[in-house]
Motif scaffolding. Structure first.
Motif, mmCIF file in Angstrom:
data_model
loop_
_atom_site.group_PDB
_atom_site.id
_atom_site.type_symbol
_atom_site.label_atom_id
_atom_site.label_comp_id
_atom_site.label_asym_id
_atom_site.label_seq_id
_atom_site.Cartn_x
_atom_site.Cartn_y
_atom_site.Cartn_z
ATOM 1 N N ARG A 61 0.821 -1.213 0.000
ATOM 2 C CA ARG A 61 0.000 0.000 0.000
ATOM 3 C C ARG A 61 0.853 1.261 0.000
ATOM 4 O O ARG A 61 2.006 1.245 0.395
ATOM 5 N N PRO A 62 0.235 2.395 -0.405
ATOM 6 C CA PRO A 62 0.953 3.674 -0.361
ATOM 7 C C PRO A 62 1.305 4.064 1.075
ATOM 8 O O PRO A 62 0.752 3.521 2.034
ATOM 9 N N LEU A 63 2.186 5.016 1.204
ATOM 10 C CA LEU A 63 2.723 5.452 2.494
ATOM 11 C C LEU A 63 1.673 5.597 3.590
ATOM 12 O O LEU A 63 1.807 5.016 4.665
ATOM 13 N N LEU A 64 0.638 6.356 3.361
ATOM 14 C CA LEU A 64 -0.324 6.666 4.424
ATOM 15 C C LEU A 64 -1.094 5.444 4.909
ATOM 16 O O LEU A 64 -1.578 5.429 6.036
ATOM 17 N N GLU A 65 -1.194 4.408 4.091
ATOM 18 C CA GLU A 65 -1.945 3.208 4.444
ATOM 19 C C GLU A 65 -1.056 2.022 4.786
ATOM 20 O O GLU A 65 -1.555 0.941 5.076
ATOM 21 N N ASN A 66 0.245 2.193 4.753
ATOM 22 C CA ASN A 66 1.185 1.103 4.945
ATOM 23 C C ASN A 66 1.758 1.155 6.360
ATOM 24 O O ASN A 66 2.559 2.033 6.671
ATOM 25 N N PRO A 67 1.368 0.218 7.239
ATOM 26 C CA PRO A 67 1.817 0.281 8.635
ATOM 27 C C PRO A 67 3.326 0.129 8.820
ATOM 28 O O PRO A 67 3.864 0.558 9.831
ATOM 29 N N LEU A 68 4.017 -0.450 7.857
ATOM 30 C CA LEU A 68 5.470 -0.546 7.949
ATOM 31 C C LEU A 68 6.137 0.791 7.667
ATOM 32 O O LEU A 68 7.194 1.092 8.205
ATOM 33 N N ARG A 69 5.533 1.594 6.824
ATOM 34 C CA ARG A 69 6.128 2.862 6.406
ATOM 35 C C ARG A 69 5.618 4.049 7.200
ATOM 36 O O ARG A 69 6.342 5.028 7.374
ATOM 37 N N ASN A 70 4.378 4.028 7.670
ATOM 38 C CA ASN A 70 3.781 5.214 8.296
ATOM 39 C C ASN A 70 4.034 5.321 9.796
ATOM 40 O O ASN A 70 3.582 6.255 10.436
ATOM 41 N N GLY A 71 4.740 4.357 10.367
ATOM 42 C CA GLY A 71 5.115 4.419 11.775
ATOM 43 C C GLY A 71 4.083 3.875 12.747
ATOM 44 O O GLY A 71 4.362 3.760 13.938
ATOM 45 N N VAL A 72 2.907 3.501 12.277
ATOM 46 C CA VAL A 72 1.854 3.012 13.173
ATOM 47 C C VAL A 72 2.265 1.695 13.818
ATOM 48 O O VAL A 72 2.202 1.537 15.038
ATOM 49 N N LEU A 73 2.726 0.742 13.022
ATOM 50 C CA LEU A 73 3.164 -0.550 13.569
ATOM 51 C C LEU A 73 4.359 -0.356 14.508
ATOM 52 O O LEU A 73 4.408 -0.953 15.587
ATOM 53 N N LEU A 74 5.296 0.481 14.117
ATOM 54 C CA LEU A 74 6.475 0.729 14.955
ATOM 55 C C LEU A 74 6.069 1.305 16.312
ATOM 56 O O LEU A 74 6.576 0.877 17.353
ATOM 57 N N CYS A 75 5.138 2.252 16.325
ATOM 58 C CA CYS A 75 4.678 2.840 17.593
ATOM 59 C C CYS A 75 3.963 1.802 18.455
ATOM 60 O O CYS A 75 4.156 1.752 19.669
ATOM 61 N N GLU A 76 3.156 0.969 17.826
ATOM 62 C CA GLU A 76 2.473 -0.089 18.569
ATOM 63 C C GLU A 76 3.492 -1.038 19.192
ATOM 64 O O GLU A 76 3.414 -1.375 20.372
ATOM 65 N N LEU A 77 4.472 -1.441 18.407
ATOM 66 C CA LEU A 77 5.506 -2.353 18.876
ATOM 67 C C LEU A 77 6.322 -1.737 20.007
ATOM 68 O O LEU A 77 6.565 -2.378 21.035
ATOM 69 N N VAL A 78 6.729 -0.495 19.853
ATOM 70 C CA VAL A 78 7.508 0.187 20.892
ATOM 71 C C VAL A 78 6.684 0.327 22.169
ATOM 72 O O VAL A 78 7.205 0.152 23.274
ATOM 73 N N GLY A 79 5.398 0.616 22.040
ATOM 74 C CA GLY A 79 4.534 0.700 23.214
ATOM 75 C C GLY A 79 4.529 -0.590 24.015
ATOM 76 O O GLY A 79 4.589 -0.584 25.246
#
Length: 173
Positions: free
Chosen positions: A32-50
């Protein structure tokens, strides 16, 4: 070390680790494009770090609307890990984790993540899997799925992070 090449075996082990924590990224999400891609948009990273840090990353944009919100997500996650200096007050308390000169290198890597450079993305995730002191405990945290959203209790803190939740922050009590 984040600068070293990642083997297919290490990437596979990291994918398995994420799947065990119910944070798997599906192939259609990766394309998916940047805004919808959890690997690129930081959403997954923030969840993992949390989960790894035992408290949610603050100020997460769970549905980023522009490149700036994606960049902020990634920076917030790296800051929470102590891998980037705190821009306002100097280095964060955990800043000692990063080696000298690594801060600038990591800041540059943020741009590569945003661009969708898979080797950089998987090196960062593998680094967390292999180097973070709580990585093994994270797979034992409580996972709840509510209306299709992954909610994860942050290792006993009572706070949860909802991936794909409404609005900014994605934090739930």
């Amino acid at each position: 070390q984040l600068g070293e090449a990642i083997s297919p075996e290490a990437e596979s082990a990291t994918r398995t680790w994420l799947r065990a924590m119910q944070m798997e990224v599906l192939p259609e999400e990766e394309g998916r494009p940047l805004l919808e891609n959890p690997l690129r948009n930081g959403v997954l990273l923030c969840e993992l770090v949390g989960v790894l840090e035992g408290c949610p990353v603050r100020g997460v944009s769970t549905r980023p609307t522009d490149v700036l919100s994606c960049r902020r997500n990634i920076h917030s996650a790296l800051l929470a890990l102590g891998l980037l200096p705190n821009g306002e007050d100097g280095p964060s308390e955990k800043g000692e984790r990063a080696e000298e000169g690594q801060h600038q290198w990591l800041a540059w890597q943020v741009e590569r993540v945003l661009q969708g450079h898979n080797p950089t993305i998987w090196k960062l995730l593998t680094f967390l899997r292999t180097k973070h002191p709580r990585a093994r405990l994270a797979t034992q945290s409580e996972v709840v799925v509510v209306e299709g959203n992954v909610m994860r209790s942050s290792l006993g803190t009572g706070e949860s992070f909802v991936r794909g939740g409404e609005g900014e922050g994605g934090l739930r009590s």
